[in-house]
Design an enzyme around this catalytic site. Structure first.
Site, PDB file in Angstrom:
ATOM      1  N   GLY A 230     -65.547  15.323  19.201  1.00  0.00           N
ATOM      2  CA  GLY A 230     -64.574  15.088  19.315  1.00  0.00           C
ATOM      3  C   GLY A 230     -63.559  16.411  19.004  1.00  0.00           C
ATOM      4  N   SER A 231     -62.668  16.234  17.968  1.00  0.00           N
ATOM      5  CA  SER A 231     -61.922  17.555  18.414  1.00  0.00           C
ATOM      6  C   SER A 231     -62.026  18.468  17.170  1.00  0.00           C
ATOM      7  CB  SER A 231     -60.203  16.867  16.850  1.00  0.00           C
ATOM      8  OG  SER A 231     -60.712  16.713  16.369  1.00  0.00           O
ATOM      9  N   GLY A 235     -64.529  17.527  12.961  1.00  0.00           N
ATOM     10  CA  GLY A 235     -65.254  18.505  13.251  1.00  0.00           C
ATOM     11  C   GLY A 235     -65.877  19.235  11.670  1.00  0.00           C
ATOM     12  N   CYS A 286     -63.730  19.271  27.205  1.00  0.00           N
ATOM     13  CA  CYS A 286     -63.075  20.466  26.337  1.00  0.00           C
ATOM     14  C   CYS A 286     -64.244  21.668  27.517  1.00  0.00           C
ATOM     15  CB  CYS A 286     -64.563  19.768  25.541  1.00  0.00           C
ATOM     16  SG  CYS A 286     -66.293  19.422  25.575  1.00  0.00           S
ATOM     17  N   GLN A 333     -50.942  11.925  23.112  1.00  0.00           N
ATOM     18  CA  GLN A 333     -51.509  12.945  24.153  1.00  0.00           C
ATOM     19  C   GLN A 333     -50.685  13.623  25.463  1.00  0.00           C
ATOM     20  OE1 GLN A 333     -54.969  15.012  24.161  1.00  0.00           O
ATOM     21  NE2 GLN A 333     -53.816  16.249  25.603  1.00  0.00           N
ATOM     22  N   GLU A 385     -56.190  25.038  22.117  1.00  0.00           N
ATOM     23  CA  GLU A 385     -56.743  24.162  22.833  1.00  0.00           C
ATOM     24  C   GLU A 385     -55.609  23.111  23.362  1.00  0.00           C
ATOM     25  OE1 GLU A 385     -59.743  21.245  22.213  1.00  0.00           O
ATOM     26  OE2 GLU A 385     -61.210  21.868  24.067  1.00  0.00           O
TER      27      GLU A 385
HETATM   28  C1  UN1 Z   1     -68.369  17.916  31.430  1.00  0.00           C
HETATM   29  O1  UN1 Z   1     -67.897  18.889  31.666  1.00  0.00           O
HETATM   30  O2  UN1 Z   1     -69.181  17.624  32.464  1.00  0.00           O
HETATM   31  O3  UN1 Z   1     -65.867  16.278  25.639  1.00  0.00           O
HETATM   32  C2  UN1 Z   1     -69.089  17.196  30.744  1.00  0.00           C
HETATM   33  C3  UN1 Z   1     -66.218  17.003  26.632  1.00  0.00           C
HETATM   34  C4  UN1 Z   1     -67.729  18.147  26.956  1.00  0.00           C
HETATM   35  C5  UN1 Z   1     -68.176  17.597  27.868  1.00  0.00           C
HETATM   36  C6  UN1 Z   1     -68.143  17.726  28.869  1.00  0.00           C
HETATM   37  N1  UN1 Z   1     -68.332  17.032  25.832  1.00  0.00           N
HETATM   38  O4  UN1 Z   1     -65.561  17.527  27.241  1.00  0.00           O
END
Ligand code: UN1
Length: 483
Positions: A230-231, A235, A286, A333, A385
């Site tokens: 998560g964020s 975290g 992410c 968002q 981000e």
């Molecule tokens: C991916 O890029 O295939 O929360 C997985 C996320 C990552 C997973 C990305 N933990 O975007």
């Protein structure tokens, strides 16, 4: 109506719905007036019951026959794979990921369970001679105990799968809290697990808010480890509370992943990697590339080709087969994406295309992927981000400058380079401080059977996925014995 209200899964059964329980409406971001499903929210008391059930089930599950665990995980994986179209459609409706990607995500979830079904039977452990005469040493792993799993909204089934499957495989009990934006995929997964042969109490799922359910899990002395995605903000809070409680943590947080494109790159490969990595899944990964770092000779050609492809993307309902980019997950968002577009313009970047709220009669949260050039490294759009389809292009002179720019971030999840130079790709692979490096590929989109994770502000604790997941979900025992 009450019969249609779904609920949490605690100690082997779905909790019955009491009138007056706080209700959660799961809405479709492509069409927010559509309620996908309704859920009764769990509270602190129910969370404590789930934790207690997991604690009571832990000793027997830790000693369980590995064939039982393998069979249960295989059952779960097989059913997810059989139902991937249906589960993918549900995921697309609640999260807004386009159908093709959503079915792919369901498939990934099924494959994770199948992988850990095999892993349950894998031999492990080491034998050492002692430095003392007639003594032997065994080193082996044991289950960590009760694991709190806190999952994000952007991968509603794959992330729960790649945390729950290894937790159960290595003999742990689970208290799982999905994100409140995506309870339907989590409920469907829990329903499959409920029929898999996993004993009551081993797996529990709580649908409810972070401030009560999440907080109770994180603070409970009965929880031995927390696996969270998560964020960065949440975290960090989890890391602090876990340290006070002496709990093991595995945190996957943000990213500001660079994609470097050198003059010698294949232009088509570069455009595809940038488009996919930055804009697919509506940029809500992410691992998304949000910084495109480009050397001068190829800069204008790449921007022109990328802008053309970006303008051609069809943005719309996630369930529509012609859609390339689905909606943003919710109104909050969407507002965040729009404010970053404003920051970019205020700070002097040039908006080549996109960055707009696309109004549609459905009221869907549609946003056109944004491409910024003339970006400087101090700008917020380049540093923070955004978690949306907003790409900042930075122009640099050569590989050395590109490498330095790629490294100039507190994050370190994924980093990519598009080049035909072996020398530069090798240097990048070895020296990038990101946890995952991609050569001639998008920064996002990873396999399910190899380690996943980053460095710096992106991750804390040992890696997820593949055989490396064992490090988090077990503890090491060293046993000495006189012969
Ligand atoms: C991916 O890029 O295939 O929360 C997985 C996320 C990552 C997973 C990305 N933990 O975007």
């Amino acid at each position: 109506m009450t019969s249609k209200i779904k609920s949490s899964f605690v100690d082997g059964s779905f909790v019955s719905y009491d009138h007056g329980t706080d209700l959660l409406e799961n809405r479709n971001p492509s069409n927010p007036s559509e309620v996908v499903e309704r859920f009764a929210r769990a509270d602190k008391l129910l969370t404590e019951r789930a934790i207690q059930a997991a604690r009571s089930a832990a000793p027997a599950w830790a000693r369980s026959n590995p064939q039982l665990r393998a069979d249960a995980l295989d059952f779960i994986g097989s059913e997810i794979l059989q139902r991937k179209e249906e589960l993918g459609a549900l995921l697309a409706r609640e999260e807004g990921k386009v159908l093709r990607e959503a079915i792919g995500e369901a498939e990934r979830a099924g494959r994770s369970f199948k992988f850990y079904a095999q892993e349950a039977l894998r031999a492990e452990g080491e034998k050492y001679p002692s430095v003392r005469d007639d003594v032997g040493i065994d080193v082996f792993t044991q289950p960590l105990g009760v694991i709190g799993i806190i999952a994000p909204w952007n991968f509603p089934i794959a992330i729960p799968a790649w945390k729950i499957a290894p937790a159960l495989c290595y003999g742990n009990c689970v208290v799982f809290k999905p994100a409140e934006l995506v309870p339907s995929s989590a409920w469907a997964l829990a329903e499959i697990i409920s029929r898999s042969g996993v004993p009551a109490g081993v797996f529990n799922m709580l649908i409810g808010p972070g401030r009560s359910v999440g907080d109770t899990i994180i603070r409970s002395p009965e929880i031995d480890g927390i696996s969270f995605t998560g964020s960065e903000h949440t975290g960090r809070q989890i890391a602090q509370l876990a340290a006070e409680g002496m709990k093991k943590v595995q945190l996957e947080m943000g990213g500001k992943n660079p994609l470097v494109v050198l003059d010698d790159a294949d232009l088509d490969v570069a455009v595809e990697a940038a488009l996919n990595g930055s804009f697919y899944s509506t940029g809500q990964r992410c691992t998304a590339s949000s910084r495109l770092i480009v050397t001068e000779q190829i800069h204008d050609r790449l921007v022109a080709a990328l802008a053309e492809k970006t303008r051609a993307l069809t943005i719309g309902d996630a369930l529509n087969a012609s859609t390339n980019v689905g909606p943003v997950v919710d109104g909050r968002q969407l507002e965040q994406n729009l404010s970053y577009v404003r920051f970019g313009l205020e700070e002097g970047a040039k908006l080549v295309c996109g960055g707009e709220h696309l109004h549609h009669e459905s009221g869907g949260f549609f946003f056109s992927p944004a491409l910024f050039t003339d970006v400087s490294p101090k700008m917020r759009i380049y540093r923070e981000e955004i978690f949306g389809p907003v790409l900042s292009v930075l122009k640099v002179k050569n590989y050395e400058e590109a490498f330095a720019a790629a490294e100039d971030t507190p994050f370190g999840l994924s980093a990519g380079i598009i080049t035909t130079s072996l020398k530069h790709s090798e240097h990048f692979k070895r020296n990038s401080s990101a946890g995952m490096v991609m050569v001639n590929l998008a920064t996002a989109g990873v396999d399910y059977h190899v380690p996943f994770g980053g460095n710096g502000a992106s991750s804390l604790g040992s890696r997820e996925q593949g055989t490396h997941a064992r490090q988090f979900f077990t503890r090491v025992k060293t046993a000495y014995q006189l012969a």
